[in-house]
Design an enzyme around this catalytic site. Structure first.
Site, PDB file in Angstrom:
ATOM      1  N   ASP A   1      15.686   4.444  11.150  1.00  0.00           N
ATOM      2  CA  ASP A   1      14.257   4.152  11.002  1.00  0.00           C
ATOM      3  C   ASP A   1      13.627   5.215  10.092  1.00  0.00           C
ATOM      4  O   ASP A   1      13.799   6.423  10.343  1.00  0.00           O
ATOM      5  CB  ASP A   1      13.645   4.203  12.414  1.00  0.00           C
ATOM      6  CG  ASP A   1      12.201   3.791  12.472  1.00  0.00           C
ATOM      7  OD1 ASP A   1      11.803   2.883  11.734  1.00  0.00           O
ATOM      8  OD2 ASP A   1      11.465   4.378  13.306  1.00  0.00           O
ATOM      9  N   HIS A   2      12.923   4.795   9.050  1.00  0.00           N
ATOM     10  CA  HIS A   2      12.254   5.736   8.140  1.00  0.00           C
ATOM     11  C   HIS A   2      13.227   6.738   7.514  1.00  0.00           C
ATOM     12  O   HIS A   2      12.982   7.950   7.522  1.00  0.00           O
ATOM     13  CB  HIS A   2      11.125   6.500   8.841  1.00  0.00           C
ATOM     14  CG  HIS A   2      10.016   5.615   9.317  1.00  0.00           C
ATOM     15  ND1 HIS A   2       9.056   5.112   8.475  1.00  0.00           N
ATOM     16  CD2 HIS A   2       9.729   5.101  10.537  1.00  0.00           C
ATOM     17  CE1 HIS A   2       8.224   4.350   9.160  1.00  0.00           C
ATOM     18  NE2 HIS A   2       8.619   4.319  10.410  1.00  0.00           N
TER      19      HIS A   2
ATOM     20  N   GLY B   1       2.168   6.454  16.114  1.00  0.00           N
ATOM     21  CA  GLY B   1       2.001   7.561  17.063  1.00  0.00           C
ATOM     22  C   GLY B   1       0.736   7.550  17.893  1.00  0.00           C
ATOM     23  O   GLY B   1       0.419   8.562  18.524  1.00  0.00           O
TER      24      GLY B   1
HETATM   25  P1  13P Z   1       4.769   3.867  17.387  1.00  0.00           P
HETATM   26  O1  13P Z   1       5.237   5.235  17.735  1.00  0.00           O
HETATM   27  O2  13P Z   1       3.320   3.885  17.004  1.00  0.00           O
HETATM   28  O3  13P Z   1       5.106   2.857  18.440  1.00  0.00           O
HETATM   29  O4  13P Z   1       5.544   3.416  16.052  1.00  0.00           O
HETATM   30  C1  13P Z   1       6.870   3.028  16.129  1.00  0.00           C
HETATM   31  C2  13P Z   1       7.435   2.824  14.775  1.00  0.00           C
HETATM   32  O5  13P Z   1       6.824   2.262  13.896  1.00  0.00           O
HETATM   33  C3  13P Z   1       8.792   3.289  14.544  1.00  0.00           C
HETATM   34  O6  13P Z   1       9.212   3.015  13.236  1.00  0.00           O
HETATM   35  O1  G3H Z   2       8.014   5.533  12.921  1.00  0.00           O
HETATM   36  C1  G3H Z   2       8.517   6.444  13.548  1.00  0.00           C
HETATM   37  C2  G3H Z   2       8.368   6.539  14.997  1.00  0.00           C
HETATM   38  O2  G3H Z   2       7.022   6.451  15.366  1.00  0.00           O
HETATM   39  C3  G3H Z   2       9.006   7.768  15.521  1.00  0.00           C
HETATM   40  O3  G3H Z   2       8.289   8.848  15.046  1.00  0.00           O
HETATM   41  O4  G3H Z   2       8.862  10.601  13.437  1.00  0.00           O
HETATM   42  O5  G3H Z   2       8.010  11.170  15.719  1.00  0.00           O
HETATM   43  O6  G3H Z   2      10.306  10.275  15.453  1.00  0.00           O
HETATM   44  P1  G3H Z   2       8.916  10.316  14.896  1.00  0.00           P
HETATM   45 ZN    ZN Z   3       7.622   3.188  11.804  1.00  0.00          ZN
END
Ligand code: 13P
Ligand code: G3H
Ligand code: ZN
Length: 290
Positions: free
Chosen positions: A89-90, A186
């Site tokens: 993710d990301h 977040g």
């Molecule tokens: P939230 O932390 O806001 O649920 O976002 C999750 C997210 O987009 C992870 O990629």
């Molecule tokens: O999109 C990412 C998630 O919200 C997780 O965030 O960068 O704090 O792991 P994080």
């Molecule tokens: Zn995200």
């Protein structure tokens, strides 16, 4: 089961009007909770790990973090009979390539900080690698901010433009498109309404499955409507962390003598199982594994 490519369920979800839950894990217990919940709900599920989680798990070495998670994800998937995907993710470009090499079945390149043209170039390059080994590729157009506690002016958020979305999908060949509809990463309360008109316009110019980021801060009624309108992968992180940490805090507040981490981490894991089960049902994925 072995780790699966998630795309076939996402496409099924898109056709049938439900969403696959993609749940972030920062610890072993959180990963275990995600697959345990999916098994209880008989749902396909995505364990996902963010760039910052990798950095944490690898003690500031994100490649080491990827190696830990690749092993944990594989074992977690093999512990259940429902289909499980492991998603980066990301990720950065380097992390995406490493994740693919380590057996992740899905990856997201985060082009935050890149120009539109650069985002296309890198995403296209990564798509070719991902597709050559059967891995699902996600990328993002527009901005789902990550304010990380800082003040944010929500009126300045760059929503996904439907014409740019169409151009991006066409130019890159990606599988799933993360869209910006006003959500923010977040948030600890559900305070955001999505721009559903924007979603409808994107939907009419792009046929690929669409992904919602930052769902923890979005009202449940808008998530529901968004799913009905074509969001078919929904990312959840903060709501899980709230449940996990809240349960641990309760245990520690009740008993200041506890020193065995298993006593409080088990409470966090159980609380996370319940919230993941609730979200899976809410997304309409109950009994969609078979
Ligand atoms: P939230 O932390 O806001 O649920 O976002 C999750 C997210 O987009 C992870 O990629
Ligand atoms: O999109 C990412 C998630 O919200 C997780 O965030 O960068 O704090 O792991 P994080
Ligand atoms: Zn995200």
């Amino acid at each position: 089961m072995t780790l699966q490519n998630v795309l076939s369920w996402i496409l099924q979800a898109q056709q049938e009007g439900w969403a696959v839950g993609a749940f972030n894990a920062n610890t072993l217990e959180q990963a275990q909770a995600i697959v345990a919940a999916a098994q209880e709900e008989e749902a396909p599920v995505i364990i996902q790990v963010s760039h910052r989680a990798l950095t944490y798990i690898g003690s500031d070495n994100e490649i080491q973090g990827l190696k830990y998670i690749a092993a944990i994800g594989k074992i977690a998937a093999e512990s259940v009979t429902v289909p499980v995907a492991l998603h980066l993710d990301h990720g950065t470009e380097r992390e995406v390539l490493q994740a693919i090499a380590l057996g992740f079945t899905s990856v997201m390149f985060d082009g935050d900080g890149y120009s539109f043209e650069e985002n296309i170039l890198v995403t296209k390059r990564l798509c070719e690698v991902a597709h050559s080994v059967g891995v699902c590729m996600e990328a993002e157009v527009g901005e789902v901010p990550k304010p990380d506690g800082k003040e944010l002016d929500k009126t300045t958020i760059a929503l996904t433009q439907p014409d740019e979305a169409a151009q991006f999908v066409e130019a890159t060949g990606l599988d799933t498109l993360a869209v910006a509809l006003g959500s923010v990463h977040g948030l600890k309360t559900k305070q955001i309404s999505l721009d559903l008109e924007c979603l409808a316009a994107i939907r009419s110019s792009v046929s690929n499955p669409l992904v919602l980021h930052g769902s923890s801060g979005v009202s449940d009624s808008d998530i529901k409507q968004g799913i009905a309108m074509g969001l078919c992968k929904v990312n959840v992180a903060t709501q899980l962390n709230q449940a996990f940490t809240g349960a641990i805090r309760n245990v520690l507040n009740r008993d200041s003598e506890i020193v065995d981490p298993r006593k409080y981490l088990a409470a966090g894991r159980n609380a996370q199982i319940e919230i993941v089960r609730e979200r899976i049902r809410f997304f309409g994925a109950f009994r969609k594994a078979w």
